[in-house]
Every structure is written in structure tokens, then in C-alpha cells.
Design an enzyme around this catalytic site. Sequence first.
Site, short mmCIF file in Angstrom:
data_model
loop_
_atom_site.label_atom_id
_atom_site.label_comp_id
_atom_site.label_asym_id
_atom_site.label_seq_id
_atom_site.Cartn_x
_atom_site.Cartn_y
_atom_site.Cartn_z
N GLY A 1 -7.98 -6.69 0.06
CA GLY A 1 -7.96 -5.26 0.35
C GLY A 1 -9.37 -4.75 0.57
N HIS B 1 4.39 -5.41 -0.65
CA HIS B 1 3.13 -5.13 -1.36
C HIS B 1 3.41 -4.26 -2.58
CE1 HIS B 1 -0.86 -3.67 -2.29
NE2 HIS B 1 -1.30 -4.76 -1.68
N LYS C 1 -4.73 -1.49 4.41
CA LYS C 1 -4.05 -0.36 3.76
C LYS C 1 -4.20 0.91 4.61
CE LYS C 1 -4.75 -2.71 -0.59
NZ LYS C 1 -4.91 -2.63 -2.05
N SER D 1 -8.63 -7.95 -5.91
CA SER D 1 -10.09 -7.90 -6.08
C SER D 1 -10.77 -9.23 -5.71
CB SER D 1 -10.47 -7.46 -7.49
OG SER D 1 -9.94 -6.15 -7.76
N GLY E 1 -7.33 -3.61 -6.51
CA GLY E 1 -8.16 -2.42 -6.37
C GLY E 1 -8.84 -1.98 -7.66
N GLU F 1 1.93 -1.81 -3.76
CA GLU F 1 1.81 -0.36 -3.54
C GLU F 1 3.08 0.20 -2.92
OE1 GLU F 1 -1.91 -0.60 -1.44
OE2 GLU F 1 -2.88 -1.16 -3.32
N GLU G 1 -0.07 -11.54 -6.14
CA GLU G 1 -0.99 -10.45 -6.40
C GLU G 1 -0.68 -9.79 -7.75
OE1 GLU G 1 -2.94 -8.95 -2.57
OE2 GLU G 1 -1.11 -7.82 -2.81
N ASN H 1 -5.97 -6.82 4.22
CA ASN H 1 -4.98 -5.75 4.17
C ASN H 1 -5.76 -4.44 4.19
OD1 ASN H 1 -3.00 -3.90 3.58
ND2 ASN H 1 -2.65 -4.61 1.48
P1 PGA Z 1 -7.89 -5.50 -3.36
O1 PGA Z 1 -6.43 -5.41 -2.69
O2 PGA Z 1 -8.55 -6.72 -2.76
O3 PGA Z 1 -8.57 -4.23 -2.96
O4 PGA Z 1 -7.70 -5.63 -4.81
C1 PGA Z 1 -5.65 -6.56 -2.52
C2 PGA Z 1 -4.31 -6.17 -1.97
O5 PGA Z 1 -3.79 -5.13 -2.36
O6 PGA Z 1 -3.73 -6.88 -1.12
#
Ligand code: PGA
Length: 255
Positions: free
Chosen positions: A238, A99, A15, A217, A177, A101, A171, A13
Site C-alpha cells: 500500500g 481487501h 487504494k 507495511s 497501514g 478495507e 494481509e 495497491n
Molecule cells: P500497507 O497496505 O502497505 O500500506 O500496509 C497494504 C495493503 O493494504 O494492501
Amino acid sequence: MNPAKRRTVIAGNWKMNFTPAQAKEFIKNVTPLVAGKDNCDIIFCAPYVTIAAAMEAAEGTNIKIGAENVHFAPKGAYTGEVSAEMLRAIGVEYVIVGHSERRQYFAETDETVNLRTKAALAAGMKVILCLGEVKEERLAGITDEVVGMQTKLDLAGITAEELKNVIIAYEPVWAIGTGLTATPEQAQETCAVIRKVVAGLYGEEVAEGVTIQYGGSMNDANAAELLAKPDVDGGLIGGASLVPEKFAAIVEAAQ
Ligand code: PGA
């Protein structure tokens, strides 16, 4: 993972990262690192304006390019949004929906996530449906209830046949993140809870076929032990999806 029962999917992803030129460069660099790694599907979900360039660069490889969201209406007065038909018109097969976010910063709810999922499925796309608890919910001991409710609301009205085109991404919001990863045990436990809820809705056999990814992460250092868990069927990645070597190591862990 349980490759005998369901497909493993490693998805990046991106983003809000990568211009079209940067995406092309990234795909060029990651392609030789993941070539021939056929025990999982490999997808990168890209910002709308970057999709076409990434697709061009990925042509003829085992990499697929998806989108990061889709609107539920077929067309109309929704400034800034993109419809499922528009994505299909440029050949997009996969799309992330729900997602955290989007839920956190853009006020998406289980209701709109459900509508977006339905629109994408109706257009013939495959959906990576994201859900997961926030930190306060995990600390309060209500993770199972939260993901169970999200699973039910987000999948409301979706048939067993349509569910074949849904990948669920578990998630935990506190892990996204932040560098904090769920332990393999936590990931396994909650992915299994989600599968159980799916079984309650669609039956055991259907639930056994659903790919449930972990995201939050996930990286080159922790992917192998997360993917070793029987109900963790892949990853939604991400930060580590922006670095070819890190992403390729996760794909390697899925072989
Ligand atoms: P991250 O993001 O691997 O940076 O934690 C995962 C995601 O938001 O899909």
C-alpha cells in the site's frame, strides 16, 4: 520466495490515491527503476477512474495495471459498482478482491468475496485474493483457524484449474497501514498455514504452485527479509507503492 515452483508477484495497491494525471506521472517515474526486473511480475492496482491513464503510461513496459475490486453480478442495479466485463473491456487482467478495507468499511463478507472472485475468474481475470486476521484474533491465538476458514470460504467452488489464476495475499489486518509489520517468521508461518489449507483442498502439487504474497507495511527496509522466506512469494504493498524509489527497492529485493 521459491521461483523454481511459483511466480513471485510484487503488486502495489494504490487504494484511494492518484488522479489519472498523477498516475501517469508516477508510472513515468517508476518505469526506469523497475525496467528489466523480470524475476517478478509487477502490478499496480488503481482506482477505477485512474486505470485507463495508468495503462496508457505503462504500455510497452513490464508494468501491469489492475483494479482494486469488482462486482459479482454481470450487470444491473448495483449503484457505484463495476462488473468484470467492464474491466475486461478496458483490458484489465488483475483485480484485488476481499481487501480488509472492503471487508471492514464496506461490509464485504467471505460470501461476497467468493462471489466476486468467481465473477472475475469467469471473465478471464487474475485475482489477488486478500485475507488475514485482526489483532484480537492474533492475540487470542486463533490466527491459523481464521485464515484457514477464510481460505476455505473464499475459494469455495473454485476449481484447481481456476486456482491457477488466483494469487493469495496474506494481509494481517493489524499490520496494514500501521507501520507494524509481521515479523518474517510470522509471515512465513501463516503463509505456510494457508498453503497447507490449499493443499487440503486441492492437493500438494497444486498448493506448491500457488503464489502467496505478504501484505501489511511492507517497505524498502523490510522486503528483503520477508521475501527470503520460502512461502512468501511476493508482496501487496500500500503506502510504499506510492513512492517510486520505495516500490522499486521492493522489486529489487525480489530479484
Ligand atoms: P500497507 O497496505 O502497505 O500500506 O500496509 C497494504 C495493503 O493494504 O494492501
